[in-house]
Structure formats: C-alpha cells, structure tokens
Motif scaffolding. Sequence first.
Motif, PDB file in Angstrom:
ATOM      1  N   LYS A  59       0.875  -1.175   0.000  1.00  0.00           N
ATOM      2  CA  LYS A  59       0.000   0.000   0.000  1.00  0.00           C
ATOM      3  C   LYS A  59       0.912   1.224   0.000  1.00  0.00           C
ATOM      4  O   LYS A  59       2.074   1.129   0.398  1.00  0.00           O
ATOM      5  CB  LYS A  59      -0.882   0.007   1.241  1.00  0.00           C
ATOM      6  N   PRO A  60       0.411   2.377  -0.421  1.00  0.00           N
ATOM      7  CA  PRO A  60       1.255   3.573  -0.382  1.00  0.00           C
ATOM      8  C   PRO A  60       1.862   3.781   1.005  1.00  0.00           C
ATOM      9  O   PRO A  60       1.156   3.762   2.018  1.00  0.00           O
ATOM     10  CB  PRO A  60       0.284   4.703  -0.741  1.00  0.00           C
ATOM     11  N   GLY A  61       3.195   3.893   1.050  1.00  0.00           N
ATOM     12  CA  GLY A  61       3.910   4.118   2.299  1.00  0.00           C
ATOM     13  C   GLY A  61       3.976   2.927   3.229  1.00  0.00           C
ATOM     14  O   GLY A  61       4.385   3.053   4.377  1.00  0.00           O
ATOM     15  N   SER A  90      11.206  14.471  -8.702  1.00  0.00           N
ATOM     16  CA  SER A  90      11.631  14.628  -7.302  1.00  0.00           C
ATOM     17  C   SER A  90      10.450  14.677  -6.344  1.00  0.00           C
ATOM     18  O   SER A  90      10.562  14.262  -5.197  1.00  0.00           O
ATOM     19  CB  SER A  90      12.508  15.872  -7.141  1.00  0.00           C
ATOM     20  N   ALA A  91       9.300  15.148  -6.794  1.00  0.00           N
ATOM     21  CA  ALA A  91       8.112  15.211  -5.938  1.00  0.00           C
ATOM     22  C   ALA A  91       7.582  13.812  -5.607  1.00  0.00           C
ATOM     23  O   ALA A  91       6.891  13.630  -4.597  1.00  0.00           O
ATOM     24  CB  ALA A  91       7.015  16.046  -6.604  1.00  0.00           C
ATOM     25  N   MET A  92       7.907  12.826  -6.426  1.00  0.00           N
ATOM     26  CA  MET A  92       7.446  11.449  -6.185  1.00  0.00           C
ATOM     27  C   MET A  92       8.447  10.637  -5.371  1.00  0.00           C
ATOM     28  O   MET A  92       8.128   9.548  -4.911  1.00  0.00           O
ATOM     29  CB  MET A  92       7.195  10.735  -7.513  1.00  0.00           C
ATOM     30  N   LEU A  93       9.649  11.146  -5.200  1.00  0.00           N
ATOM     31  CA  LEU A  93      10.729  10.412  -4.537  1.00  0.00           C
ATOM     32  C   LEU A  93      10.746  10.730  -3.047  1.00  0.00           C
ATOM     33  O   LEU A  93      10.786  11.891  -2.654  1.00  0.00           O
ATOM     34  CB  LEU A  93      12.052  10.816  -5.184  1.00  0.00           C
ATOM     35  N   ASP A  94      10.707   9.684  -2.219  1.00  0.00           N
ATOM     36  CA  ASP A  94      10.658   9.885  -0.774  1.00  0.00           C
ATOM     37  C   ASP A  94      11.175   8.627  -0.074  1.00  0.00           C
ATOM     38  O   ASP A  94      11.733   7.733  -0.706  1.00  0.00           O
ATOM     39  CB  ASP A  94       9.224  10.191  -0.340  1.00  0.00           C
ATOM     40  N   ILE A  95      10.971   8.564   1.242  1.00  0.00           N
ATOM     41  CA  ILE A  95      11.345   7.403   2.045  1.00  0.00           C
ATOM     42  C   ILE A  95      10.210   7.045   2.997  1.00  0.00           C
ATOM     43  O   ILE A  95       9.332   7.865   3.277  1.00  0.00           O
ATOM     44  CB  ILE A  95      12.633   7.653   2.866  1.00  0.00           C
ATOM     45  N   TYR A 107       8.608   5.617  -4.382  1.00  0.00           N
ATOM     46  CA  TYR A 107       8.353   6.442  -5.560  1.00  0.00           C
ATOM     47  C   TYR A 107       6.858   6.448  -5.775  1.00  0.00           C
ATOM     48  O   TYR A 107       6.235   5.384  -5.822  1.00  0.00           O
ATOM     49  CB  TYR A 107       9.087   5.883  -6.784  1.00  0.00           C
ATOM     50  N   ASN A 108       6.285   7.632  -5.868  1.00  0.00           N
ATOM     51  CA  ASN A 108       4.831   7.773  -5.930  1.00  0.00           C
ATOM     52  C   ASN A 108       4.192   7.044  -4.741  1.00  0.00           C
ATOM     53  O   ASN A 108       3.179   6.372  -4.870  1.00  0.00           O
ATOM     54  CB  ASN A 108       4.287   7.261  -7.264  1.00  0.00           C
ATOM     55  N   SER A 109       4.855   7.130  -3.589  1.00  0.00           N
ATOM     56  CA  SER A 109       4.456   6.543  -2.301  1.00  0.00           C
ATOM     57  C   SER A 109       4.612   5.029  -2.219  1.00  0.00           C
ATOM     58  O   SER A 109       4.337   4.444  -1.184  1.00  0.00           O
ATOM     59  CB  SER A 109       3.020   6.932  -1.924  1.00  0.00           C
ATOM     60  N   TRP A 136       4.951  -8.326  -9.254  1.00  0.00           N
ATOM     61  CA  TRP A 136       6.101  -7.429  -9.230  1.00  0.00           C
ATOM     62  C   TRP A 136       6.288  -6.807 -10.597  1.00  0.00           C
ATOM     63  O   TRP A 136       6.286  -7.508 -11.608  1.00  0.00           O
ATOM     64  CB  TRP A 136       7.349  -8.213  -8.831  1.00  0.00           C
ATOM     65  N   TYR A 137       6.452  -5.480 -10.608  1.00  0.00           N
ATOM     66  CA  TYR A 137       6.589  -4.761 -11.868  1.00  0.00           C
ATOM     67  C   TYR A 137       7.692  -3.719 -11.790  1.00  0.00           C
ATOM     68  O   TYR A 137       7.905  -3.101 -10.738  1.00  0.00           O
ATOM     69  CB  TYR A 137       5.286  -4.036 -12.220  1.00  0.00           C
ATOM     70  N   LEU A 138       8.331  -3.487 -12.927  1.00  0.00           N
ATOM     71  CA  LEU A 138       9.200  -2.330 -13.077  1.00  0.00           C
ATOM     72  C   LEU A 138       8.344  -1.083 -12.884  1.00  0.00           C
ATOM     73  O   LEU A 138       7.122  -1.133 -13.035  1.00  0.00           O
ATOM     74  CB  LEU A 138       9.819  -2.314 -14.482  1.00  0.00           C
ATOM     75  N   VAL A 139       8.993   0.042 -12.562  1.00  0.00           N
ATOM     76  CA  VAL A 139       8.271   1.280 -12.276  1.00  0.00           C
ATOM     77  C   VAL A 139       8.646   2.325 -13.323  1.00  0.00           C
ATOM     78  O   VAL A 139       9.827   2.562 -13.578  1.00  0.00           O
ATOM     79  CB  VAL A 139       8.626   1.805 -10.870  1.00  0.00           C
ATOM     80  N   SER A 140       7.638   2.961 -13.898  1.00  0.00           N
ATOM     81  CA  SER A 140       7.872   4.010 -14.890  1.00  0.00           C
ATOM     82  C   SER A 140       8.262   5.310 -14.179  1.00  0.00           C
ATOM     83  O   SER A 140       7.955   5.490 -13.001  1.00  0.00           O
ATOM     84  CB  SER A 140       6.617   4.244 -15.727  1.00  0.00           C
ATOM     85  N   PRO A 141       8.903   6.248 -14.884  1.00  0.00           N
ATOM     86  CA  PRO A 141       9.209   7.553 -14.285  1.00  0.00           C
ATOM     87  C   PRO A 141       7.943   8.317 -13.873  1.00  0.00           C
ATOM     88  O   PRO A 141       8.005   9.236 -13.065  1.00  0.00           O
ATOM     89  CB  PRO A 141       9.957   8.301 -15.398  1.00  0.00           C
ATOM     90  N   GLU A 142       6.793   7.912 -14.402  1.00  0.00           N
ATOM     91  CA  GLU A 142       5.517   8.515 -14.017  1.00  0.00           C
ATOM     92  C   GLU A 142       4.957   7.898 -12.733  1.00  0.00           C
ATOM     93  O   GLU A 142       3.890   8.282 -12.273  1.00  0.00           O
ATOM     94  CB  GLU A 142       4.495   8.377 -15.159  1.00  0.00           C
ATOM     95  N   GLY A 143       5.673   6.916 -12.166  1.00  0.00           N
ATOM     96  CA  GLY A 143       5.270   6.302 -10.911  1.00  0.00           C
ATOM     97  C   GLY A 143       4.254   5.194 -11.035  1.00  0.00           C
ATOM     98  O   GLY A 143       3.630   4.794 -10.051  1.00  0.00           O
TER      99      GLY A 143
END
Length: 152
Positions: A59-61, A90-95, A107-109, A136-143
């Motif tokens: 789930k996100p986060g 950068s707005a989608m990148l976090d921890i 990325y994108n939460s 499991w999937y690769l992640v696009s730059p669009e999140g």
Amino acid sequence: MRTTGMWKAASLPSTLLLSGAVLAQSLGGAKVEVRQKQPYGRYLTDTEGRALYMFTADKPGESNCYDRCAAAWPPFITSEKPREGDAVNSAMLDIMKRKDGKLQVTYNSMPLYYYANDKGAGATTGQDVKGSGGEWYLVSPEGKPIEVEAKS
C-alpha cells in the motif's frame, strides 16, 4: 505472468552479492535514475543500472515484503532522503520507515525493491513475476507499474 516460489528464487550467493549492493546504497543517500529497455520502455534503476520494482500487495507508504519475501526482493534502502537523476520526478521520490527501522526508498508513495535474481545492470528478470501474495513490476518515471509481460 511468471510464477516463482519467493524463498526458492533467491540463491545464497546472489543474495549476499545484492546485500552488499544494498549496504553500499545505505551508506549515503540513494539515487534513483531512469534507463530504457525494450519492450518495457523507461523504468527506474539505482545508480548502477539495477532495476527497481514495485509490489502490488504493498500500500502507499507501507511494505508487505519481509522475511522470505525480502530475501528474494531486497528493499531499496537508504540512510537519508534519496536524490533524483534525470527524468525522475523529485516530488514522487521519498522514504518510509520499515518495521525494522530501516529507511526504504519510495516512488509515488510505493516502496521500491531489487530482485535478487537480477544479475547486474540491465537485468529485468523480476518483471511480471507473481509471488508473495502479489505481482512485481518495473516502475515508470511517471510512478506507475509497467505491466508489460516479461519476455521468455
């Protein structure tokens, strides 16, 4: 879609090798970059070109990959806020903090992971794998998950 037993998928030598790579990422702020490969297009990687994946059971986060799952799908760990490469939003990148207290890059939460059976830069053998209660999937730059079937 490919299916694998997650605890059988990661061999000990590749897990140890990847653990060293994960440790190296954790010694400084991780950096997320973008590479391109057909048929998937552009997808997220670490600085060494190793593919990063998302897990549909998360789930996100919130990570749902621990123990045997994390042996096959090691989390992308950092010690501080990650940095973005070209084409990374950068707005989608976090921890987020994992249950063990480590900081996992999101990325994108969504938490990001490696696949233990990927053998270096450009390997994408974790794409479209079903296991551990999700896919499991690769992640696009669009999140977004890249839901292109893996080539056999």
